[in-house]
Design a protein around this motif. Structure first.
Motif, short mmCIF file in Angstrom:
data_model
loop_
_atom_site.label_atom_id
_atom_site.label_comp_id
_atom_site.label_asym_id
_atom_site.label_seq_id
_atom_site.Cartn_x
_atom_site.Cartn_y
_atom_site.Cartn_z
N SER A 164 51.30 32.88 39.42
CA SER A 164 51.42 33.43 38.08
C SER A 164 50.64 34.74 37.90
CB SER A 164 50.94 32.41 37.05
OG SER A 164 49.55 32.15 37.22
N VAL A 165 49.69 35.00 38.80
CA VAL A 165 48.87 36.22 38.65
C VAL A 165 48.97 37.15 39.84
CG1 VAL A 165 47.23 34.90 37.24
CG2 VAL A 165 46.74 35.26 39.68
N ARG A 166 49.62 36.70 40.91
CA ARG A 166 49.71 37.54 42.11
C ARG A 166 50.40 38.86 41.77
NH1 ARG A 166 52.10 34.17 45.22
NH2 ARG A 166 50.18 33.28 46.06
N GLY A 167 49.79 39.95 42.23
CA GLY A 167 50.34 41.27 41.96
C GLY A 167 49.80 41.90 40.69
N ARG A 168 49.15 41.09 39.86
CA ARG A 168 48.58 41.61 38.60
C ARG A 168 47.05 41.52 38.59
NH1 ARG A 168 49.51 39.07 33.98
NH2 ARG A 168 49.83 37.01 34.92
N PHE A 169 46.52 40.50 39.23
CA PHE A 169 45.07 40.29 39.25
C PHE A 169 44.54 40.62 40.64
CE2 PHE A 169 44.65 36.80 35.75
CZ PHE A 169 45.37 37.60 34.88
N THR A 170 43.30 41.13 40.69
CA THR A 170 42.66 41.45 41.96
C THR A 170 41.21 41.00 41.92
OG1 THR A 170 44.07 43.41 42.22
CG2 THR A 170 42.12 43.26 43.62
N ILE A 171 40.82 40.20 42.91
CA ILE A 171 39.44 39.77 43.02
C ILE A 171 38.73 40.67 44.03
CG2 ILE A 171 39.93 38.06 44.84
CD1 ILE A 171 37.77 36.28 43.58
N SER A 172 37.47 40.99 43.73
CA SER A 172 36.70 41.83 44.65
C SER A 172 35.25 41.38 44.63
CB SER A 172 36.81 43.30 44.27
OG SER A 172 36.32 43.52 42.95
N LEU A 173 34.54 41.73 45.70
CA LEU A 173 33.15 41.33 45.85
C LEU A 173 32.29 42.56 46.10
CD1 LEU A 173 30.95 39.13 46.28
CD2 LEU A 173 31.61 39.14 48.70
#
Length: 121
Positions: free
Chosen positions: A60-69
């Motif tokens: 549902s979020v792939r391509g719209r949300f990005t996680i980073s560290l």
């Protein structure tokens, strides 16, 4: 203080962007992730990231949300673009000491207090 601490969130119109941040006590976790809880629904997995940078997103979020560290700041961020009203929820940052099933809340030992995200149509 082992619990993550979230910041960011707020209200935005559909199509807009928000960025959530999560301050971690340490980077000595196998996994970090984000979950969300919408009214009337069960807690929902959003994304998980390993310490080596492997990520997995819910469809549902792939391509719209990005996680980073950010290792220098011990911070995990969640960039949310093209937000939809159905993204409205309280978002929780979580960390797992030993790893496990990436999408399972039971895998995660430490949870933040949550931050509200509201997307209006």
């Amino acid at each position: 203080q082992m619990q993550p601490v979230e910041s960011g969130g707020g209200s935005v119109q559909a199509g807009g962007s928000l960025r959530l941040s999560c301050a971690l006590f340490t980077l000595r976790y196998e996994l970090v992730g984000w979950f969300r809880h919408a009214p009337g629904k069960e807690r929902e997995w959003v994304v998980t990231r390993t310490t080596r940078g492997i990520t997995q997103y819910d469809d549902s979020v792939r391509g719209r949300f990005t996680i980073s560290l950010d290792k220098a700041k011990n911070t995990v961020s969640l960039q949310m673009d093209n937000l939809k009203p159905e993204d409205t929820a309280i978002y929780f940052c979580a960390a797992s000491r030993d790893g496990g099933v990436w999408a399972s809340p039971q895998t995660f030992n430490y949870w933040g207090q949550g931050t509200q995200v509201t997307v209006s149509s």
